[in-house]
Design a protein around this motif. Structure first.
Motif, mmCIF file in Angstrom:
data_model
loop_
_atom_site.group_PDB
_atom_site.id
_atom_site.type_symbol
_atom_site.label_atom_id
_atom_site.label_comp_id
_atom_site.label_asym_id
_atom_site.label_seq_id
_atom_site.Cartn_x
_atom_site.Cartn_y
_atom_site.Cartn_z
ATOM 1 N N UNK A 27 6.889 -29.145 -6.681
ATOM 2 C CA UNK A 27 7.552 -27.877 -6.466
ATOM 3 C C UNK A 27 8.491 -27.791 -7.130
ATOM 4 N N UNK A 28 9.673 -29.056 -7.314
ATOM 5 C CA UNK A 28 11.188 -28.744 -7.847
ATOM 6 C C UNK A 28 11.512 -28.755 -9.429
ATOM 7 N N UNK A 29 12.585 -28.588 -9.553
ATOM 8 C CA UNK A 29 12.823 -28.499 -11.013
ATOM 9 C C UNK A 29 14.129 -29.155 -11.211
ATOM 10 N N UNK A 30 15.014 -29.803 -11.556
ATOM 11 C CA UNK A 30 16.225 -30.048 -12.173
ATOM 12 C C UNK A 30 16.532 -28.925 -13.200
ATOM 13 N N UNK A 61 18.739 -38.427 -18.826
ATOM 14 C CA UNK A 61 17.263 -38.685 -18.705
ATOM 15 C C UNK A 61 16.982 -40.261 -17.317
ATOM 16 N N UNK A 62 17.776 -40.300 -16.625
ATOM 17 C CA UNK A 62 17.477 -41.284 -15.566
ATOM 18 C C UNK A 62 16.743 -40.034 -15.035
ATOM 19 N N UNK A 63 17.222 -38.636 -14.796
ATOM 20 C CA UNK A 63 15.979 -38.253 -13.748
ATOM 21 C C UNK A 63 14.804 -38.087 -14.144
ATOM 22 N N UNK A 64 14.547 -38.426 -15.837
ATOM 23 C CA UNK A 64 13.238 -38.021 -16.138
ATOM 24 C C UNK A 64 12.204 -39.176 -16.126
ATOM 25 N N UNK A 70 12.858 -32.028 -15.686
ATOM 26 C CA UNK A 70 13.854 -31.110 -16.208
ATOM 27 C C UNK A 70 13.981 -30.224 -16.776
ATOM 28 N N UNK A 71 14.515 -29.124 -16.268
ATOM 29 C CA UNK A 71 15.397 -28.221 -17.536
ATOM 30 C C UNK A 71 16.475 -28.425 -17.916
#
Length: 516
Positions: A27-30, A61-64, A70-71
């Protein structure tokens, strides 16, 4: 459908940040963005910009890799705007999230910009507490309430007790003293600092090399150099830097932590503040590692206590000052100083050996240790009467660890005494003799630290006496400055005139370099 757009700023690179609480990848994105305005609202050096951008890209890159949507707006993308607010407005319009989430920003300007975007877009903004620190702003405000004056030492003792740091089982400080500062003010011997373990260096990987090339292309006219760039830009690197400091340099950090030596910028210092201020390291793990070194008899108590005091004491204290005093704090100018910052602060082109070295290493590395900042570059600006906002802008621009909550109180309050004594109990005013005592700079300098007038008089010494003369009345009312001010009465009228005339010439840049 996007529930939360989680905003991650360049100094919030922490996977355990409160902004990620209840994060749902379905549901969420960074949201992260590189924008030119963050390097241009102050004229940021290339090293500072590169540290932020390289660390951000590695974190992204770590988030992905962790499966978080990620945006990410890159600085070299056409859609990237000049400010965070502009870029966020564009992306909010496109993504249409139900709400925005962010951990408390470290800068008033940024927090207000995010609030304006949310209000303009009609989207709720959830600003969450920053768990990175030992204390909260509310706790500091409670500590400050009702006190006639604030002093870091008392706050530091409260923090030691509350978090059981360097304390005995009987609730007393280990070693019987709260503060070993008196043991940590020695200069190096005549032969110098000796063999100092090298700082932790991290060769730029492909991502960092791309950032370096981008900075050179986009900010090529900005000050500084990237030749020596080797800062940690990931949490793994930051942890390695911490381990190296604890094992190799903390044992030698204590007694000469205030000493300076030409051509030796790193010495026994930690060089961890950029990693902490970008949130790649937590202060708890840094303090715990230092305390363990003492308990395991790997480092002496004065070194460990002095290092911990900078983190558990000063770092927490300046954050409390910043958030309880902003936004008005930025406008404080107790002694009405309005001189411009000398041009050589951006080049290092000066005959004064101490300033030449301190500024030169700052521009080359994005770093200078605390005494070079406080008692060389900061001291000169204060004695000269530079507008404290200009000094603040310079410090915020040139150092890789500069984030405003940490930098502004240290600069405007501690270094420049522009807050009239809120941060510290006295101005850090000294003649060139202090620099002579703590370094060998004066031995190769054309100016004499013992002289206050004459063509070879040290500008620090001339300006020190001019500072006392110009501000005699308010300084005499300060019990820690009264003895220094009394020395003004020993000067005859001709000597006072000579000091004032040479000080005016220094401000105009009309002093010749004496022959040596």
């Amino acid at each position: 459908m996007l529930r939360h757009l989680v905003i991650v700023l360049g100094d919030q690179l922490d996977h355990d940040s409160s902004a990620f609480d209840d994060f749902d990848p379905d549901q969420d994105a960074v949201w992260m963005a590189e924008v030119a305005g963050e390097s241009e609202h102050v004229w940021s050096t290339k090293q500072r910009t590169a540290v932020f951008l390289a660390a951000m890209r590695h974190f992204a890159a770590e988030l992905t890799d962790a499966g978080r949507r990620l945006h990410y707006a890159k600085l070299d993308a056409r859609s990237t705007k000049d400010s965070l607010a502009d870029q966020l407005t564009i992306d909010v319009t496109k993504l249409k999230p139900e709400g925005l989430v962010v951990t408390e920003p470290g800068e008033w300007r940024v927090r207000e910009a995010l609030r304006e975007v949310a209000e303009h877009s009609g989207i709720p903004l959830d600003i969450r507490q920053d768990r990175h620190f030992f204390s909260t702003v509310a706790e500091f405000a409670a500590h400050a309430e009702g006190r006639k004056s604030l002093r870091m030492e008392y706050f530091y003792r409260e923090m030691r007790k509350k978090h059981d740091v360097l304390m005995t089982t009987r609730g007393q400080p280990v070693g019987g003293s709260w503060n070993y500062d008196a043991d940590n003010r020695k200069a190096f011997p005549k032969q110098g600092p000796g063999l100092v373990p090298p700082r932790a260096r991290f060769e730029p990987d492909e991502t960092t090399l791309e950032v370096i090339a981008l900075v050179e292309k986009t900010f090529g006219d900005h000050p500084g150099s990237l030749v020596s760039f080797a800062w940690p830009v990931t949490r793994a690197q930051a942890l390695e830097a911490l381990d190296l400091f604890i094992e190799e340099r903390l044992p030698g950090f204590g007694e000469t932590q205030d000493a300076m030596w030409p051509g030796e910028p790193w010495l026994w210092h930690a060089h961890l503040s950029s990693s902490m201020n970008l949130k790649m390291l937590t202060p708890r793990e840094v303090v715990a590692a230092a305390e363990a070194a003492y308990r395991d008899k790997k480092a002496p108590l004065p070194a460990v206590e002095g290092f911990i005091r900078q983190i558990l004491g000063w770092r927490e204290y300046v954050r409390g000052i910043y958030w309880t005093q902003m936004p008005g704090y930025l406008e404080r100018n107790a002694f009405e100083a309005f001189e411009p910052l000398p041009d050589f602060y951006w080049t290092g082109d000066t005959a004064m050996a101490c300033l030449q070295d301190a500024i030169g290493t700052t521009l080359a590395n994005g770093y200078a240790h605390h005494i070079q900042r406080l008692m060389v570059t900061g001291l000169y600006a204060m004695l000269l009467g530079v507008d404290p906002k200009e000094v603040h802008a310079w410090y915020l621009a040139v150092y890789v660890d500069a984030v405003e909550w940490a930098e502004l109180p240290n600069t405007l309050g501690m270094s420049q005494y522009a807050d009239g004594g809120l941060m510290g109990s006295k101005p850090y005013a000294a003649t060139g003799k202090y620099i002579d005592r703590m370094s060998p700079y004066c031995k190769t300098c054309p100016f004499d630290p013992a002289k206050r007038t004459g063509e070879d008089a040290c500008p620090f010494t001339t300006l020190y006496w001019d500072y006392l003369i110009r501000h005699e009345e308010p300084l005499a009312a300060n019990h820690r400055m009264s003895l220094q001010v009394k020395n003004v009465s020993r000067l005859d009228d001709d000597e006072i005139t000579g000091i004032r005339e040479r000080a005016d010439a220094i401000r105009r840049g009309d002093i010749a370099v004496p022959h040596t």
